[in-house]
Design a protein around this motif. Structure first.
Motif, mmCIF file in Angstrom:
data_model
loop_
_atom_site.group_PDB
_atom_site.id
_atom_site.type_symbol
_atom_site.label_atom_id
_atom_site.label_comp_id
_atom_site.label_asym_id
_atom_site.label_seq_id
_atom_site.Cartn_x
_atom_site.Cartn_y
_atom_site.Cartn_z
ATOM 1 N N CYS A 1 0.836 -1.213 0.000
ATOM 2 C CA CYS A 1 0.000 0.000 0.000
ATOM 3 C C CYS A 1 0.863 1.252 0.000
ATOM 4 C CB CYS A 1 -0.891 0.020 1.244
ATOM 5 S SG CYS A 1 -2.591 -0.370 0.898
ATOM 6 N N GLN A 2 1.903 1.247 0.804
ATOM 7 C CA GLN A 2 2.768 2.418 0.935
ATOM 8 C C GLN A 2 3.523 2.692 -0.370
ATOM 9 O OE1 GLN A 2 2.733 4.397 3.752
ATOM 10 N NE2 GLN A 2 3.790 5.785 2.342
ATOM 11 N N VAL A 3 3.887 1.632 -1.076
ATOM 12 C CA VAL A 3 4.564 1.802 -2.368
ATOM 13 C C VAL A 3 3.668 2.584 -3.329
ATOM 14 C CG1 VAL A 3 5.343 0.582 -4.445
ATOM 15 C CG2 VAL A 3 6.086 -0.187 -2.193
ATOM 16 N N PHE A 4 2.396 2.217 -3.377
ATOM 17 C CA PHE A 4 1.465 2.941 -4.251
ATOM 18 C C PHE A 4 1.231 4.368 -3.762
ATOM 19 C CE2 PHE A 4 -0.024 -1.320 -5.774
ATOM 20 C CZ PHE A 4 0.198 -1.096 -7.123
ATOM 21 N N ARG A 5 1.121 4.536 -2.448
ATOM 22 C CA ARG A 5 0.910 5.887 -1.914
ATOM 23 C C ARG A 5 2.091 6.794 -2.251
ATOM 24 N NH1 ARG A 5 -1.516 7.018 3.801
ATOM 25 N NH2 ARG A 5 -1.630 8.986 2.648
ATOM 26 N N ASN A 6 3.300 6.271 -2.100
ATOM 27 C CA ASN A 6 4.495 7.041 -2.454
ATOM 28 C C ASN A 6 4.508 7.365 -3.952
ATOM 29 O OD1 ASN A 6 5.307 6.799 0.200
ATOM 30 N ND2 ASN A 6 6.827 5.205 -0.199
ATOM 31 N N PHE A 7 4.104 6.389 -4.741
ATOM 32 C CA PHE A 7 4.044 6.572 -6.192
ATOM 33 C C PHE A 7 3.122 7.739 -6.542
ATOM 34 C CE2 PHE A 7 2.008 5.719 -10.294
ATOM 35 C CZ PHE A 7 3.092 5.476 -11.128
ATOM 36 N N GLY A 8 1.937 7.754 -5.956
ATOM 37 C CA GLY A 8 0.973 8.816 -6.237
ATOM 38 C C GLY A 8 1.475 10.181 -5.819
ATOM 39 N N SER A 9 2.067 10.245 -4.638
ATOM 40 C CA SER A 9 2.563 11.520 -4.122
ATOM 41 C C SER A 9 3.714 12.053 -4.979
ATOM 42 C CB SER A 9 3.013 11.338 -2.671
ATOM 43 O OG SER A 9 3.487 12.553 -2.138
ATOM 44 N N GLU A 10 4.659 11.183 -5.304
ATOM 45 C CA GLU A 10 5.813 11.600 -6.106
ATOM 46 C C GLU A 10 5.394 11.977 -7.534
ATOM 47 O OE1 GLU A 10 9.365 11.501 -4.582
ATOM 48 O OE2 GLU A 10 7.662 11.955 -3.286
ATOM 49 N N LEU A 11 4.475 11.214 -8.104
ATOM 50 C CA LEU A 11 3.974 11.542 -9.441
ATOM 51 C C LEU A 11 3.311 12.920 -9.437
ATOM 52 C CD1 LEU A 11 3.355 10.752 -12.382
ATOM 53 C CD2 LEU A 11 1.275 9.609 -11.543
ATOM 54 N N GLY A 12 2.536 13.198 -8.400
ATOM 55 C CA GLY A 12 1.878 14.497 -8.298
ATOM 56 C C GLY A 12 2.874 15.638 -8.173
ATOM 57 N N LYS A 13 3.902 15.436 -7.357
ATOM 58 C CA LYS A 13 4.933 16.471 -7.196
ATOM 59 C C LYS A 13 5.663 16.724 -8.512
ATOM 60 C CE LYS A 13 5.779 15.355 -2.319
ATOM 61 N NZ LYS A 13 6.702 14.668 -1.392
ATOM 62 N N PHE A 14 5.929 15.646 -9.253
ATOM 63 C CA PHE A 14 6.608 15.779 -10.541
ATOM 64 C C PHE A 14 5.731 16.521 -11.556
ATOM 65 C CE2 PHE A 14 6.998 13.987 -14.863
ATOM 66 C CZ PHE A 14 8.252 14.493 -15.189
ATOM 67 N N LEU A 15 4.445 16.155 -11.607
ATOM 68 C CA LEU A 15 3.548 16.727 -12.616
ATOM 69 C C LEU A 15 3.154 18.169 -12.325
ATOM 70 C CD1 LEU A 15 1.064 13.752 -13.193
ATOM 71 C CD2 LEU A 15 2.772 14.589 -14.813
ATOM 72 N N LYS A 16 3.104 18.536 -11.059
ATOM 73 C CA LYS A 16 2.498 19.819 -10.675
ATOM 74 C C LYS A 16 3.041 21.024 -11.445
ATOM 75 C CE LYS A 16 1.041 22.572 -6.737
ATOM 76 N NZ LYS A 16 0.947 22.641 -5.256
ATOM 77 N N PRO A 17 4.362 21.229 -11.539
ATOM 78 C CA PRO A 17 4.829 22.426 -12.259
ATOM 79 C C PRO A 17 4.468 22.408 -13.736
ATOM 80 C CG PRO A 17 6.675 21.011 -11.624
ATOM 81 C CD PRO A 17 5.475 20.492 -10.921
ATOM 82 N N HIS A 18 4.461 21.229 -14.338
ATOM 83 C CA HIS A 18 4.115 21.128 -15.765
ATOM 84 C C HIS A 18 2.629 21.415 -15.988
ATOM 85 C CE1 HIS A 18 8.061 19.509 -16.754
ATOM 86 N NE2 HIS A 18 7.937 18.653 -15.749
ATOM 87 N N LEU A 19 1.782 20.869 -15.130
ATOM 88 C CA LEU A 19 0.341 21.086 -15.277
ATOM 89 C C LEU A 19 -0.031 22.527 -14.946
ATOM 90 C CD1 LEU A 19 -1.286 17.812 -13.839
ATOM 91 C CD2 LEU A 19 -0.245 18.241 -16.056
ATOM 92 N N THR A 20 0.662 23.100 -13.971
ATOM 93 C CA THR A 20 0.389 24.488 -13.585
ATOM 94 C C THR A 20 0.758 25.441 -14.716
ATOM 95 O OG1 THR A 20 0.785 23.965 -11.257
ATOM 96 C CG2 THR A 20 0.906 26.281 -11.892
ATOM 97 N N LEU A 21 1.931 25.247 -15.311
ATOM 98 C CA LEU A 21 2.373 26.099 -16.413
ATOM 99 C C LEU A 21 1.405 26.007 -17.592
ATOM 100 C CD1 LEU A 21 4.595 27.960 -17.570
ATOM 101 C CD2 LEU A 21 5.770 25.908 -18.390
#
Length: 305
Positions: free
Chosen positions: A219-239
């Protein structure tokens, strides 16, 4: 009625299906999936591709087919139909082959009506035109599987250059926390994360998914995956001022375990998991045969690789 064939070329298979444009319907009975040996000779690979398309034609028994739209991984000269894949241990025998001419000859079908597009872009078009993302103007679609695909769209049209997107709309080669995104947000990324957290080897993402129902580490592996993916995507999606993020690929099927953590990093952006799944790429491919849409898209295809 207008009919065209959408084709999705994968690393180990080809899927082909007939699309009816007026009712925007992919005809289930015509969908054919065949295995493909991507290390085979040019002749063998093209024969396998031709066989799938011919089976769809035969099953559908449609008198007039407008054309064939193929979703193909890059690098590829999509406008001219020439494969540029080289040195990645798949489809090497097709390097610099004019696939349009080859398929036209094998299928006895006019080459002008055989069209090509990047596989991630094709998935994205299917979602933006016919999926839940159709209610939004500015869409980013990503595919999470063996690799990490992405496409940025405005009003259903892929965008490959501009000040608010990465070159070609590509994210897989961008770095996050010292690692290439493709190494993190993919099958191997999840398997590596599980190994690092537990010291155990998982054979597949499906194994981790099945463990997650009762295993807190999985479960934690998936939770980390989601959080890290969101952090990575955020600046690109915001721009880009993205309104909606569409997820596809096999990993998206585990959304229940990483979705909340992904959404937490992307407030204000709707996240939609594809309901069309692999059929989105078939629909996107078939859309290339719509004259008005293709005339707008052709300029982008010349730049897309």
């Amino acid at each position: 009625m207008m009919y065209s064939i959408g084709v999705d070329i994968g690393g180990s298979h080809i899927t082909s299906g007939m699309f009816e444009h007026m009712n925007k319907q992919l005809i289930d009975s015509t969908i054919v999936t065949l295995p493909v040996d991507n290390g085979a000779s040019k002749s063998d690979i093209l024969s396998q591709w031709t066989e799938a398309i011919q089976q769809t034609m035969s099953i559908s028994d449609v008198a007039h087919i407008e054309g064939i739209g193929l979703a193909v991984p890059g690098p590829f000269d999509y406008y001219n139909g020439i494969c540029l894949i080289n040195g990645v241990q798949k489809f090497d025998s097709l390097y610099k082959v004019n696939v349009r001419e080859e398929l036209s000859s094998r299928l006895n079908f006019p080459g002008d009506n055989i069209r090509f597009i990047n596989d991630a872009a094709s998935f994205s078009i299917g979602e933006a035109k016919f999926g839940e993302a159709s209610a939004f103007r500015r869409c980013v679609a990503i595919t999470l599987g063996t690799g990490f695909g992405s496409c940025f769209l405005v009003d259903g049209q892929p965008i490959v250059n501009g000040p608010d997107i990465p070159l070609q709309g590509v994210l897989y080669d961008k770095y996050f926390d010292g690692h290439m995104a493709d190494d993190l947000f993919s099958t191997r990324g999840l398997i590596n994360s599980f190994d690092q957290l537990t010291g155990k080897k998982a054979d597949s993402v499906l194994d981790i998914y099945q463990m997650a129902k009762e295993n807190t580490d999985a479960c934690q592996v998936f939770r980390n995956f989601g959080s890290e993916l969101g952090k990575f995507l955020k600046p690109h999606l915001t721009l880009f001022n993205a309104e909606v993020l569409v997820l596809g690929g096999n990993i998206s099927k585990a959304y229940e375990y990483f979705g909340d953590d992904l959404q937490e990093q992307l407030p204000g952006i709707k996240i939609s998991v594809s309901k069309l799944n692999e059929y989105a790429a078939l629909i996107g491919g078939a859309s290339l045969l719509e004259k008005d849409y293709y005339s707008e898209l052709s300029t982008t295809l010349k730049l897309m690789n």
